[in-house]
Design an enzyme around this catalytic site. Structure first.
Site: not given
Ligand SMILES: NC(=O)c1ccc[n+]([C@@H]2O[C@H](COP(=O)([O-])OP(=O)(O)OC[C@H]3O[C@@H](n4cnc5c(N)ncnc54)[C@H](OP(=O)(O)O)[C@@H]3O)[C@@H](O)[C@H]2O)c1
Length: 341
Positions: A244, A126
């Site tokens: 951000h 991001c």
């Molecule tokens: N947040 C940001 O601003 C942002 C920006 C850019 C990139 N990212 C990247 O985007 C990705 C997701 O981030 P997020 O912030 O959305 O995280 P998050 O809110 O913690 O969500 C994680 C997701 O992954 C799923 N998950 C966890 N373990 C899993 C498994 N073993 N198999 C399949 N699904 C699984 C979770 O499902 P459950 O609900 O079932 O646990 C949930 O849907 C990460 O790689 C992060 O680094 C995030």
């Protein structure tokens, strides 16, 4: 198009589902995938309730495009499976971003690197996305020698558990101390409160005393811009829920013209210039929150050196920094018929 979302219950996945409600992609099926904990959960999409499926190899059968919006570990385990079953993958994690043959794409900057042979496209970090949009425009008017960036990153960038922790701290601020367990990094031994604080650590430290987040910004920006310019980054988590901000200093090889810079910024429709200091107009996290564009302001030349420019750039890390950029990639591939969808 038959589309899958891995991480459909996370904060980025949720944003993507909302964006897909309005896309022009011809969606015939949306398959929602998450961990075993969310299996069977129901999520509304276009006024219908869709069930969430537990991740498995079979869940990737008969899909044209899969967005991976989960961790790097999940991507490493399942991206190849999805591709082997015929899908194109857009991965939001850092698992494959720096792999040589994987395009790392911000459509305003380098969409032309995608070819029909690429079955995997990586979505950048991001903080990188909102940085390279203005850097690309600047690199077209003057050669960039060096970039110094300090980030002010929102709590939502660390996922839903971090948001919950921050909200708990806000609710209990005057009554009881809530022991932090997630920020700055869930798996580290020491945690700090984010409320009333600024934490100069995002992700773990590498041997050079930069954090992984800082090194991602450096390496990913160089890859996207296809330039080995010097970049340094200090990444800081601040108590803002979403959006951000970055303070950026760019050193050019030659003297820089502020007029040319402003012209270049004004020409990019996805970069909104908010820059009227006398009327206190500048980008804010609260303005960027919920928007797909990047916002820029406080654009000024250095007081001492003619070849140095400073500016402030803000974006919604869940949208342009994640879900909206990923969808923009998919929409470009569709409109240019790269994969025959
Ligand atoms: N947040 C940001 O601003 C942002 C920006 C850019 C990139 N990212 C990247 O985007 C990705 C997701 O981030 P997020 O912030 O959305 O995280 P998050 O809110 O913690 O969500 C994680 C997701 O992954 C799923 N998950 C966890 N373990 C899993 C498994 N073993 N198999 C399949 N699904 C699984 C979770 O499902 P459950 O609900 O079932 O646990 C949930 O849907 C990460 O790689 C992060 O680094 C995030």
């Amino acid at each position: 198009m038959r589309i899958g979302i891995v991480g459909a219950t996370g904060i980025v996945g949720t944003k993507l589902i909302q964006l897909l409600e309005k896309t022009h992609l011809p969606i015939t099926e949306l398959r929602l995938i998450a961990s075993v904990h969310s299996s069977g959960k129901l999520i509304i999409f276009k006024e219908k309730l869709l069930e969430v499926y537990k991740i498995s190899a079979e869940v990737f059968d008969n899909l044209d495009l899969v967005f991976f919006m989960a961790s790097s570990d999940v991507a490493k385990e399942y991206v190849d499976v999805a591709i082997s079953k015929g899908a194109v993958v857009i991965d939001n994690s850092s698992a494959f971003r720096m792999k040589e043959n994987v395009p790392l794409v911000v459509p305003e900057v380098n969409q032309e690197v995608i070819t029909k042979n690429d079955r995997l496209i990586a979505n950048p970090n991001c903080s990188t996305i909102q940085l390279v949009v203005p850097l690309y425009l600047l690199s077209k008017i003057n050669q960039i020698k060096r970039v110094d960036v300090s980030t002010y990153q929102a709590v939502s960038g660390a996922g839903k558990e971090a948001i919950d922790e921050f909200i708990e701290q806000i609710k209990n601020y005057e009554t009881k101390k809530v022991k932090p367990q997630i920020l700055p990094v869930k798996d580290e031994l020491v945690h700090y409160e984010i409320i009333n604080n600024a934490i100069p650590q995002i992700d773990v430290f590498e041997n050079n005393n930069y954090t992984k987040e800082e090194m991602k910004v450096i390496h990913e920006s160089q890859k996207i811009l296809n330039k080995k310019m010097q970049i340094s980054c200090t990444a800081v988590r601040i108590p803002v829920l979403n959006g951000h901000s970055e303070s950026v200093t760019v050193t050019f090889e030659n003297e820089v013209s502020l007029n040319l810079v402003k012209e270049a910024f004004n020409e990019e429709k996805n970069l909104i210039v908010l820059d009227d200091p006398k009327n206190q107009v500048y980008p804010l996290a609260k303005i960027a929150n919920g928007k797909n564009e990047v916002f820029i302001g406080r654009v000024r030349k250095d007081i001492y050196a003619n070849n140095i420019l400073h500016f402030f750039v803000v974006a919604d890390n869940l949208l342009k920094g994640a879900a909206a950029n990923a969808l923009q990639i998919a929409e470009k591939c569709y409109s240019e018929k790269i994969y025959g969808w």
